[in-house]
Design a protein around this motif. Structure first.
Motif, PDB file in Angstrom:
ATOM      1  N   UNK A  79      81.097  98.565  97.085  1.00 21.99           N
ATOM      2  CA  UNK A  79      81.324  99.948  97.511  1.00 21.99           C
ATOM      3  C   UNK A  79      80.408 100.293  98.689  1.00 21.99           C
ATOM      4  N   UNK A  80      80.996 100.932  99.704  1.00 24.99           N
ATOM      5  CA  UNK A  80      80.240 101.355 100.895  1.00 24.99           C
ATOM      6  C   UNK A  80      80.465 102.845 101.110  1.00 24.99           C
ATOM      7  N   UNK A  81      79.409 103.571 101.456  1.00 19.02           N
ATOM      8  CA  UNK A  81      79.474 105.029 101.580  1.00 19.02           C
ATOM      9  C   UNK A  81      79.455 105.475 103.036  1.00 19.02           C
ATOM     10  N   UNK A  82      80.286 106.480 103.317  1.00 18.63           N
ATOM     11  CA  UNK A  82      80.240 107.197 104.590  1.00 18.63           C
ATOM     12  C   UNK A  82      79.739 108.595 104.273  1.00 18.63           C
ATOM     13  N   UNK A  99      74.644 100.735 105.888  1.00 22.31           N
ATOM     14  CA  UNK A  99      74.539  99.443 106.555  1.00 22.31           C
ATOM     15  C   UNK A  99      75.074  98.319 105.687  1.00 22.31           C
ATOM     16  N   UNK A 100      74.940  98.461 104.386  1.00 25.21           N
ATOM     17  CA  UNK A 100      75.368  97.408 103.468  1.00 25.21           C
ATOM     18  C   UNK A 100      76.205  98.009 102.345  1.00 25.21           C
ATOM     19  N   UNK A 101      77.088  97.183 101.811  1.00 25.79           N
ATOM     20  CA  UNK A 101      77.850  97.581 100.632  1.00 25.79           C
ATOM     21  C   UNK A 101      77.052  97.233  99.386  1.00 25.79           C
ATOM     22  N   UNK A 102      77.364  97.894  98.303  1.00 28.54           N
ATOM     23  CA  UNK A 102      76.708  97.660  97.017  1.00 28.54           C
ATOM     24  C   UNK A 102      77.712  97.086  96.031  1.00 28.54           C
ATOM     25  N   UNK A 103      77.334  96.013  95.378  1.00 25.98           N
ATOM     26  CA  UNK A 103      78.224  95.435  94.376  1.00 25.98           C
ATOM     27  C   UNK A 103      78.206  96.303  93.122  1.00 25.98           C
ATOM     28  N   UNK A 104      79.370  96.820  92.740  1.00 28.40           N
ATOM     29  CA  UNK A 104      79.440  97.713  91.579  1.00 28.40           C
ATOM     30  C   UNK A 104      80.121  97.044  90.386  1.00 28.40           C
ATOM     31  N   UNK A 105      80.725  95.888  90.625  1.00 25.77           N
ATOM     32  CA  UNK A 105      81.357  95.156  89.522  1.00 25.77           C
ATOM     33  C   UNK A 105      81.265  93.669  89.846  1.00 25.77           C
ATOM     34  N   UNK A 106      80.532  92.925  89.031  1.00 30.47           N
ATOM     35  CA  UNK A 106      80.322  91.509  89.313  1.00 30.47           C
ATOM     36  C   UNK A 106      81.300  90.590  88.597  1.00 30.47           C
ATOM     37  N   UNK A 107      82.369  91.170  88.050  1.00 36.96           N
ATOM     38  CA  UNK A 107      83.418  90.356  87.441  1.00 36.96           C
ATOM     39  C   UNK A 107      84.214  89.696  88.567  1.00 36.96           C
ATOM     40  N   UNK A 108      84.103  88.390  88.694  1.00 39.82           N
ATOM     41  CA  UNK A 108      84.717  87.679  89.816  1.00 39.82           C
ATOM     42  C   UNK A 108      86.207  87.425  89.642  1.00 39.82           C
ATOM     43  N   UNK A 109      86.805  87.964  88.585  1.00 44.01           N
ATOM     44  CA  UNK A 109      88.234  87.749  88.333  1.00 44.01           C
ATOM     45  C   UNK A 109      89.102  88.934  88.736  1.00 44.01           C
ATOM     46  N   UNK A 110      88.522  89.950  89.382  1.00 40.50           N
ATOM     47  CA  UNK A 110      89.287  91.135  89.779  1.00 40.50           C
ATOM     48  C   UNK A 110      90.295  90.762  90.869  1.00 40.50           C
ATOM     49  N   UNK A 137      87.468  95.066 107.139  1.00 39.56           N
ATOM     50  CA  UNK A 137      88.098  96.369 106.931  1.00 39.56           C
ATOM     51  C   UNK A 137      87.900  97.249 108.161  1.00 39.56           C
ATOM     52  N   UNK A 138      88.972  97.881 108.564  1.00 41.79           N
ATOM     53  CA  UNK A 138      88.962  98.754 109.733  1.00 41.79           C
ATOM     54  C   UNK A 138      89.350 100.166 109.294  1.00 41.79           C
ATOM     55  N   UNK A 139      88.554 101.141 109.730  1.00 41.63           N
ATOM     56  CA  UNK A 139      88.754 102.536 109.344  1.00 41.63           C
ATOM     57  C   UNK A 139      89.308 103.337 110.511  1.00 41.63           C
ATOM     58  N   UNK A 140      90.376 104.071 110.233  1.00 47.97           N
ATOM     59  CA  UNK A 140      91.020 104.891 111.259  1.00 47.97           C
ATOM     60  C   UNK A 140      91.116 106.318 110.728  1.00 47.97           C
ATOM     61  N   UNK A 155      83.463  96.859 107.923  1.00 47.26           N
ATOM     62  CA  UNK A 155      83.012  95.742 107.101  1.00 47.26           C
ATOM     63  C   UNK A 155      83.616  94.471 107.685  1.00 47.26           C
ATOM     64  N   UNK A 156      82.783  93.544 108.090  1.00 46.19           N
ATOM     65  CA  UNK A 156      83.262  92.351 108.787  1.00 46.19           C
ATOM     66  C   UNK A 156      83.486  91.153 107.868  1.00 46.19           C
ATOM     67  N   UNK A 157      83.416  91.353 106.571  1.00 49.83           N
ATOM     68  CA  UNK A 157      83.641  90.251 105.641  1.00 49.83           C
ATOM     69  C   UNK A 157      85.105  89.843 105.672  1.00 49.83           C
ATOM     70  N   UNK A 158      85.381  88.661 106.200  1.00 51.01           N
ATOM     71  CA  UNK A 158      86.753  88.208 106.352  1.00 51.01           C
ATOM     72  C   UNK A 158      87.426  87.793 105.075  1.00 51.01           C
ATOM     73  N   UNK A 159      86.671  87.750 103.960  1.00 52.56           N
ATOM     74  CA  UNK A 159      87.242  87.348 102.677  1.00 52.56           C
ATOM     75  C   UNK A 159      87.822  88.518 101.884  1.00 52.56           C
TER      76      UNK A 159
END
Length: 462
Positions: A184-187, A195-206, A420-423, A438-442
C-alpha cells in the motif's frame, strides 16, 4: 506486521485448475471451453474425465454416452474432446510419445494392444506415485482419481512395461495466474506520494485485490487466495492496519472481487465464481457479515467492478468477453435490477469504476492494444453514448479508480514491466498526463481508495 518496502519479490505463479463435477442430463460434460478436435487445456481434460466418474458411466463397448463409446479408449477420446471414439491402436495417431518422467495431467498411458488410461498428475514424483482416470471393464465403471505407482509391475491389470506415455497433440498447459503479496502506498491530501510502499499482507498466494472506504475513513482491502477464499484486512480511520486479515468467504474457486461502501456505512463485496456468476455479501454497520447472495448467474463473466452513489444506490459492472460491460443496480431500498449493457466492445479485458461526489459514475475499461477508455453515467442516470480514450498505452493490463472529496478522480493503470501509472481527472473534467508512482514491473493488480480527508491509497499485488 507491516514493513516498509524498498524492493519486492517477483510474482509467484500458481496454476489454477478448476475441477467442476456437474454433468449435463444428455451425458455431455458440463465444462466445454474447447471445440471438437481443437486445443484443450489440461484442467478441462480432467474436468471432462471427472464428469463420467460423477455420472457413474458403465463399461459397455456396445453403447455410447454423450456420443462416445463406453470403454477405455472411448473415455480418453471424450476427455480429449475428439470428434470420434478412437481405439488404443489409433490414439497414437493424434499424439506424441513421451517418457514416463515427462507425464503431465491429461496425458495417457497406452498399451496399444489392449488398454489405455488418463494420467491425472503426480502425487509424489520422486517415489513414482500418481493418480489416474480409467474406464476399465464391466466390473469396474469409470473411476478416478485412482492411486498408482509408476514403478509397480502392473497397472490396471497389465504389465507396466506394456504401456507407452502419449501426449495429445492439441493439449495445452493451463494459463498461469500470477500471485504475490499486497503493498500500500499513500498520497497525501496535498498531493505528495510516499517514497515507499508498505507491505500490508505477506500472503504470497494473493491473485486479486479490491478496496472500499467507509464514510468514517476506514479502508477495507479484499484479497482473493485460490483454494482458500476471500480475506478482508482493515485500516482504521486513525491509520493503523489490522495485524491479520479475516476470512469472509471460504469459496476457494473465487477468481475476482470488487467492493463498494454505501453512505449508510454498510459495505458490499462482490465475488466471481467461474460457472456460477456473481455473488454479493454485506458487512453491516456493526461489523457483521451476511451470507452471500447470487446476483448474476451469467457463467461467462470474467471481471467485476462496483461503485456506490451518494443516493445509496450500488452499481455492479460485469465484463463478459465478446459481449462487453454490463451494469446492474441495487436500489437504496435493497432491490436488484436486471443488467444493462453499457459498452459493447467485446475486446475489453479489465474494468474499474468510481462514483464522484456529484452523483456521476465513471467506468474505465482496458482494451489491449488500444489503452484505457472512460465512460460516464450522469447524475441523472444517463450513460454517455461513447467512451473517451484517456490512455493510449496498449500494454495496460489492469486498472483501478477512485474519487476524492474535491470532485477529482484518479485512475491507476498497471503496465507490466513498468509499474503503476496514476492519471487525474480534475473536478472540471480535464485529464492530466500519467505519472509513474511505482516502478515495480512485477505488479499485476491494483486498487485505489480515496479517503474523506482527501488522501488516497493505491495498493498493488506483486
Amino acid at each position: 506486521m507491516p514493513k516498509s518496502r524498498t524492493s519486492r519479490l517477483r510474482a509467484l505463479a500458481v496454476l489454477v485448475a478448476v475441477t467442476a463435477t456437474t454433468t449435463l442430463a444428455a451425458g455431455l460434460p458440463a465444462h466445454a471451453d474447447s471445440s471438437v478436435d481443437g486445443p484443450i487445456t489440461r484442467s478441462e481434460v480432467l474436468t471432462r474425465a471427472q464428469s463420467w466418474v460423477d455420472a457413474h458411466v458403465a463399461y459397455n463397448q456396445g453403447t455410447r454416452y454423450g456420443g462416445y463409446r463406453q470403454d477405455c479408449s472411448g473415455y480418453v477420446s471424450m476427455a480429449w474432446h475428439l470428434s470420434t471414439s478412437l481405439v488404443t491402436q489409433t490414439l497414437p495417431n493424434v499424439s506424441t510419445k513421451e517418457s514416463y518422467s515427462d507425464l503431465k495431467p491429461g496425458d495417457i498411458m497406452d498399451y496399444t494392444a489392449d488398454h489405455t488410461f488418463l494420467f491425472a498428475g503426480w502425487t509424489n514424483k520422486t517415489n513414482g506415485d500418481f493418480t489416474f482416470y480409467a474406464e476399465s471393464n464391466p466390473n469396474n465403471p469409470t473411476h478416478g482419481p485412482t492411486h498408482a505407482n509408476i514403478n509397480s509391475s502392473s497397472i490396471e491389470g497389465w504389465p507396466t512395461s506394456n504401456y507407452d506415455a502419449y501426449r495429445y497433440q492439441n493439449i495445452v498447459d493451463d494459463p498461469v495466474t500470477p500471485a504475490g503479496t499486497v503493498w500500500d502506498r499513500t498520497r497525501s491530501a496535498s498531493g505528495g506520494w510516499d517514497a515507499h510502499a508498505t507491505e500490508i499482507d505477506d500472503n504470497s498466494a494473493v491473485t486479486a485485490v479490491a478496496s472500499a472506504t467507509l464514510p468514517d475513513g476506514t479502508v477495507h482491502v479484499l484479497t482473493v487466495v485460490p483454494g482458500s477464499g476471500v480475506w478482508d484486512r482493515v485500516r482504521s480511520a486513525s491509520g493503523a492496519w489490522a495485524g491479520a486479515a479475516t476470512k469472509i468467504d471460504s469459496n476457494g474457486g473465487i477468481t475476482a472481487v470488487s467492493a463498494a461502501a454505501l453512505p449508510d456505512g454498510t459495505l458490499h463485496v462482490q465475488t466471481l465464481v467461474p460457472g456460477a456468476g456473481v455473488w454479493d455479501r454485506t458487512r453491516s454497520t456493526s461489523g457483521s457479515w451476511s451470507s452471500s447472495t447470487q446476483i448474476d448467474s451469467n457463467a461467462n463473466i470474467t471481471a467485476l467492478s462496483s461503485s456506490a452513489l451518494k443516493d445509496g444506490t450500488l452499481h455492479i459492472q460485469s465484463l463478459v468477453p465478446d459481449s462487453g460491460i454490463w451494469d446492474r443496480t441495487r436500489s437504496s431500498a435493497g432491490s436488484w435490477s436486471s443488467s444493462t449493457k453499457i459498452d459493447d466492445n467485446g475486446n475489453i479485458s479489465a474494468i474499474a469504476s468510481t462514483a464522484l461526489p456529484d452523483g456521476s459514475l465513471h467506468v474505465d475499461a482496458v482494451v489491449p492494444g488500444s489503452g484505457v477508455w472512460d465512460r460516464t453515467r450522469s447524475s441523472a442516470g444517463t450513460w454517455a453514448g461513447s467512451a473517451t480514450q484517456i490512455d493510449t498505452n496498449g500494454d495496460v493490463a489492469s486498472v483501478s479508480a477512485s474519487a476524492l472529496p474535491d470532485g477529482s478522480m484518479h485512475v491507476d493503470a498497471v503496465v507490466p514491466g513498468s509499474g503503476v501509472w496514476d492519471r487525474t481527472r480534475s473536478s472540471a473534467g480535464a485529464w492530466s498526463y500519467a505519472t509513474n508512482i511505482d516502478s515495480n514491473g512485477d505488479i499485476f493488480d491494483t486498487y485505489t481508495a480515496g479517503l474523506p480527508d482527501g488522501s488516497m491509497h493505491v495498493g498493488t499485488v506483486a
